[in-house]
Write an enzyme that holds these catalytic residues in place. Structure first.
Site, PDB file in Angstrom:
ATOM      1  N   THR A  45       0.824  -1.207   0.000  1.00  0.00           N
ATOM      2  CA  THR A  45       0.000   0.000   0.000  1.00  0.00           C
ATOM      3  C   THR A  45       0.858   1.257   0.000  1.00  0.00           C
ATOM      4  O   THR A  45       0.424   2.320  -0.448  1.00  0.00           O
ATOM      5  CB  THR A  45      -0.950  -0.021   1.207  1.00  0.00           C
ATOM      6  OG1 THR A  45      -1.629  -1.279   1.237  1.00  0.00           O
ATOM      7  CG2 THR A  45      -1.970   1.093   1.151  1.00  0.00           C
ATOM      8  N   TYR A 133       5.020 -12.629   4.659  1.00  0.00           N
ATOM      9  CA  TYR A 133       3.866 -11.990   4.014  1.00  0.00           C
ATOM     10  C   TYR A 133       3.491 -12.821   2.800  1.00  0.00           C
ATOM     11  O   TYR A 133       4.221 -12.855   1.816  1.00  0.00           O
ATOM     12  CB  TYR A 133       4.239 -10.548   3.638  1.00  0.00           C
ATOM     13  CG  TYR A 133       3.205  -9.750   2.886  1.00  0.00           C
ATOM     14  CD1 TYR A 133       1.875 -10.147   2.769  1.00  0.00           C
ATOM     15  CD2 TYR A 133       3.577  -8.554   2.276  1.00  0.00           C
ATOM     16  CE1 TYR A 133       0.951  -9.391   2.071  1.00  0.00           C
ATOM     17  CE2 TYR A 133       2.656  -7.782   1.572  1.00  0.00           C
ATOM     18  CZ  TYR A 133       1.351  -8.208   1.472  1.00  0.00           C
ATOM     19  OH  TYR A 133       0.438  -7.450   0.777  1.00  0.00           O
ATOM     20  N   LYS A 161       1.773 -12.538   7.879  1.00  0.00           N
ATOM     21  CA  LYS A 161       0.612 -11.825   7.349  1.00  0.00           C
ATOM     22  C   LYS A 161       0.027 -12.713   6.260  1.00  0.00           C
ATOM     23  O   LYS A 161       0.628 -12.900   5.203  1.00  0.00           O
ATOM     24  CB  LYS A 161       1.021 -10.465   6.777  1.00  0.00           C
ATOM     25  CG  LYS A 161      -0.126  -9.732   6.085  1.00  0.00           C
ATOM     26  CD  LYS A 161       0.341  -8.455   5.392  1.00  0.00           C
ATOM     27  CE  LYS A 161      -0.796  -7.792   4.619  1.00  0.00           C
ATOM     28  NZ  LYS A 161      -0.355  -6.572   3.908  1.00  0.00           N
ATOM     29  N   ILE A 203      -3.298  -6.240   9.314  1.00  0.00           N
ATOM     30  CA  ILE A 203      -2.525  -5.261   8.552  1.00  0.00           C
ATOM     31  C   ILE A 203      -3.476  -4.725   7.497  1.00  0.00           C
ATOM     32  O   ILE A 203      -3.817  -5.407   6.540  1.00  0.00           O
ATOM     33  CB  ILE A 203      -1.248  -5.874   7.963  1.00  0.00           C
ATOM     34  CG1 ILE A 203      -0.299  -6.272   9.106  1.00  0.00           C
ATOM     35  CG2 ILE A 203      -0.553  -4.877   7.027  1.00  0.00           C
ATOM     36  CD1 ILE A 203       1.015  -6.886   8.669  1.00  0.00           C
TER      37      ILE A 203
END
Length: 290
Positions: A45, A133, A161, A203
């Site tokens: 992001t 992740y 994540k 997250i």
């Protein structure tokens, strides 16, 4: 252990796409005021793919300095080159990040053994808490639960994540991971359910727009107050959906711009939100209470 709402922070840019440090500092302060529990700097992001290495580390350092120890800062330091990921992770540690988030190597599509050796190598090279992740929709590679559970035994690897939105996978990881290994949602729409299963937080993309609501939602879920947490999530579902009408972070940057918190900059090959989606995002923001 880091818990709660961990905003996947947008990286503010001027209209000419240079980095906007004043807006970054104000965003950090706003998140602190709104109750955000941790900040992820320069993840997906945060446009990590279009920041050069110097910019990447400058953003991390400025976020760390602005936070000044009040909440944890997690630095995005993943790369599809193991040596580059080591360098970024060490540099993030050097500027004071509390932990790092390392996306699985993308495009070159390593095997499960390659994924294991990549993350093991980084964990052995840099003594800082590291979160795996897994986002196969972006990377082209899926870290299987068995691989994540192998890595959970490696010192310095603190959690994962999991951004697939697959709650059965999350349940398996939560049930089989060793104590202290955090399972964190990377999918806002299913984050409440993952936390209620025993996960540690979210997250969040949506937290860029409604940080107080996401923080409260996570707090309630962590406290086991399922119905109250679900009530907030239900109200936010149109916003969760709107944040992905085009590739992240296109919609979320446009939404944060509408709040007057950042300017319009976003770097190619990403573009500003297409006009056909403006009303959907505006309506979702209104339904979320904005």
């Amino acid at each position: 252990m880091i818990q709660g709402s961990m905003v996947a922070l947008v990286t503010p840019m001027h209209a000419d796409n240079t980095l906007d440090w004043d807006s970054l500092h104000k965003l950090v302060d706003w998140h602190l005021e709104q109750g955000t529990h941790a900040i992820v700097a320069v993840g997906t992001t945060g446009e990590s793919a279009t920041l050069d290495v110097q910019e990447h580390l400058q953003v991390i350092k400025r976020v760390v300095d602005q936070v000044n120890g009040r909440i944890p800062v997690i630095a995005g330091t993943g790369a599809n080159s193991t040596s580059e990921a080591v360098e970024l992770t060490q540099a993030a540690k050097d500027v004071g990040a509390d932990a790092c988030l390392l996306v699985t190597p993308y495009y070159n599509k390593p095997t499960q053994e390659g994924l294991f050796l990549h993350h093991e190598y980084i964990a052995n090279a840099v003594a800082i808490p590291q979160y795996l992740y897994n986002v196969p929709g972006r990377t082209g590679v899926d870290m299987k639960p068995e691989t994540a559970l192998r890595l959970a035994q490696v010192p310095n690897i603190a959690g994962i994540k999991e951004a697939t939105g697959d709650l059965e996978r999350a349940r398996l990881l939560i049930d089989q991971a060793p104590p202290g290994f955090a399972i964190i949602s990377g999918d806002d729409a299913t984050a409440v359910e993952l936390i209620l299963l025993g996960g540690q937080g979210d997250i969040s993309v949506t937290a860029n727009v409604v940080p107080a609501a996401i923080a409260r939602m996570c707090e309630l879920a962590l406290a086991g107050k399922a119905e109250e947490a679900r009530t907030i999530n239900t109200q936010l579902l149109p916003l969760h959906t709107a944040m992905f009408v085009e590739s992240n972070p296109i919609p979320v940057k446009w939404a944060v711009e509408q709040l007057g918190l950042i300017q319009s900059g976003i770097r190619l090959p990403l573009t500003r939100l297409s006009a056909q989606y403006h009303q959907q995002v505006k309506t979702a923001m209104q339904l979320a209470g904005l």
